[in-house]
Design a protein around this motif. Structure first.
Motif, PDB file in Angstrom:
ATOM      1  N   LEU A 164     -13.176  -9.496   6.955  1.00  0.00           N
ATOM      2  CA  LEU A 164     -13.224  -8.229   6.223  1.00  0.00           C
ATOM      3  C   LEU A 164     -12.049  -8.098   5.263  1.00  0.00           C
ATOM      4  N   VAL A 165     -10.852  -8.442   5.761  1.00  0.00           N
ATOM      5  CA  VAL A 165      -9.630  -8.264   4.972  1.00  0.00           C
ATOM      6  C   VAL A 165      -9.249  -9.582   4.311  1.00  0.00           C
ATOM      7  N   ASP A 166      -8.915  -9.497   3.033  1.00  0.00           N
ATOM      8  CA  ASP A 166      -8.562 -10.702   2.277  1.00  0.00           C
ATOM      9  C   ASP A 166      -7.251 -10.456   1.548  1.00  0.00           C
ATOM     10  N   GLY A 167      -6.154 -10.598   2.261  1.00  0.00           N
ATOM     11  CA  GLY A 167      -4.842 -10.390   1.650  1.00  0.00           C
ATOM     12  C   GLY A 167      -4.029  -9.372   2.414  1.00  0.00           C
ATOM     13  N   TYR A 172      -5.177   8.017   5.742  1.00  0.00           N
ATOM     14  CA  TYR A 172      -4.484   7.024   4.921  1.00  0.00           C
ATOM     15  C   TYR A 172      -5.504   6.214   4.114  1.00  0.00           C
ATOM     16  N   ALA A 173      -5.128   5.863   2.891  1.00  0.00           N
ATOM     17  CA  ALA A 173      -5.898   4.903   2.101  1.00  0.00           C
ATOM     18  C   ALA A 173      -5.219   3.544   2.261  1.00  0.00           C
ATOM     19  N   VAL A 174      -6.015   2.537   2.587  1.00  0.00           N
ATOM     20  CA  VAL A 174      -5.492   1.192   2.846  1.00  0.00           C
ATOM     21  C   VAL A 174      -6.241   0.203   1.959  1.00  0.00           C
ATOM     22  N   THR A 175      -5.515  -0.774   1.394  1.00  0.00           N
ATOM     23  CA  THR A 175      -6.162  -1.766   0.549  1.00  0.00           C
ATOM     24  C   THR A 175      -5.554  -3.152   0.760  1.00  0.00           C
ATOM     25  N   ASP A 176      -6.400  -4.178   0.513  1.00  0.00           N
ATOM     26  CA  ASP A 176      -5.894  -5.555   0.517  1.00  0.00           C
ATOM     27  C   ASP A 176      -5.772  -6.071  -0.910  1.00  0.00           C
TER      28      ASP A 176
END
Length: 340
Positions: free
Chosen positions: A25-28, A44-48
């Motif tokens: 799912l997560v790439d970075g 919270y907003a979370v990003t990779d």
């Protein structure tokens, strides 16, 4: 904590959990920020760097687990996601407090704007404002049309005696916040108790349904309903009453509590009621009771905030003026009930 690592969000532990439970799912590396505006649970907003998600958890140092039930919030959006009701796609529920210090859940990030004030609606113009608010009604009708048993929510609440319990609950809340004489509030509470309407068939109730708890897309449609912490099975007209209450201009200069009702193009309460009735087929003849109850409930909430402010437990701009709003809400509640 740095801005990319806000308090209450351990991104390394979150990444490890997602890699284990949702591999690929997560790439970075993850970065995150707190989304302002929530009054209770933290968001919270979370990003990779490519994809984005949202994490919801209870406040730091929370004590009342029942008031911050992550399992409950996750359950309702998980149940509603396959339906036509717009909710974010759920990703994961984690009840292991070792990860972030409290239970939490992860859902997809949905693009859209929560409109909190009339001033924020003004740039849309009257026609788009009208369309956005009417879509709020249409989406509420869709929510209330969901058959709870068909989406696994048959035991999501206790609909029997719902209104009576609600009235008693908010009466107790009022008693817990009494620090001054409030003309008319006991009269309003008693009058509501004497005229309890018969509830229609139970539905999934949002509990805090208004414009700033939904995300509006660029096409003025509702992309997602947020903040399900007060959701339950109960009387659907309580959602309508609250929505109608928020559609009445307060006419209080520089009020610390704002509605969007004064925005040009905003539909009138009567238009919202008529649209809900036409699209849902429900009898709304008792809507004045539900709207008066919403005024009472908000008066109690505001009095609680005022009480905590007098004790020095709440600081920030506007809190010193919350107390003067309470009589305005009481007056509206009494007037609405009498006119009904």
């Amino acid at each position: 904590m740095t801005p990319d690592h806000p308090p209450g969000l351990d991104l390394d532990r979150l990444r490890a959990l997602l890699d284990r439970e949702r591999p690929g799912l997560v790439d970075g590396p993850l970065t995150g920020r707190l989304i302002e505006g929530g009054r209770s649970n933290l968001t919270y907003a979370v990003t990779d760097g490519g994809s984005r998600w949202v994490v919801r958890r209870p406040p730091l140092g929370h004590v009342l687990a029942t008031a911050h039930d992550m399992r409950r919030e996750h359950r309702v959006i998980d149940a509603l996601h396959p339906t036509s009701v717009p909710v974010p796609r759920p990703v994961l529920l984690c009840e292991d407090e070792e990860v972030l210090g409290a239970p939490f859940y992860v859902m997809e990030f949905v693009e859209g704007t929560p409109y909190r004030t009339a001033d924020q609606l003004v740039p849309l113009g009257p026609q788009r404002t009208r369309g956005a608010v009417l879509s709020l009604v249409d989406t509420l009708v869709e929510l209330h049309a969901v058959e709870p048993a068909q989406v696994g929510l048959a035991d999501f609440g206790r609909p029997e005696g719902f209104l009576d319990r609600q009235l008693r609950r908010w009466g107790k809340q009022l008693d817990a916040s009494r620090s001054r004489a409030l003309a008319g509030i006991d009269e309003l509470h008693a009058a509501l108790g004497r005229s309890l309407p018969a509830s229609p068939a139970p539905a999934v109730v949002h509990g805090d349904y208004r414009l700033d708890n939904v995300l509006i897309g660029e096409d003025d449609t509702i992309r997602a309903i947020l903040d399900w912490e007060m959701s339950t099975l109960g009387d659907p007209l309580t959602d309508l009453g609250l929505l109608v209450m928020y559609s009445v201009p307060l006419e209080v200069p520089e009020s610390p509590v704002s509605t969007t009702a004064s925005a040009p193009g905003h539909p009138t309460p009567a238009e919202l009621i008529e649209r809900y009735a036409a699209r849902s087929g429900r009898d709304v003849s008792a809507v004045s009771w539900y709207t008066a109850f919403a005024w009472f409930k908000l008066a109690v909430i505001l009095e609680g905030i005022h009480y905590r402010f007098t004790l020095g437990q709440t600081v920030g701009p506007g809190f010193d003026r919350i107390g003067e709003l309470v009589p305005v809400f009481i007056h509206h509640g009494l007037t609405t009930l009498q006119e009904g």
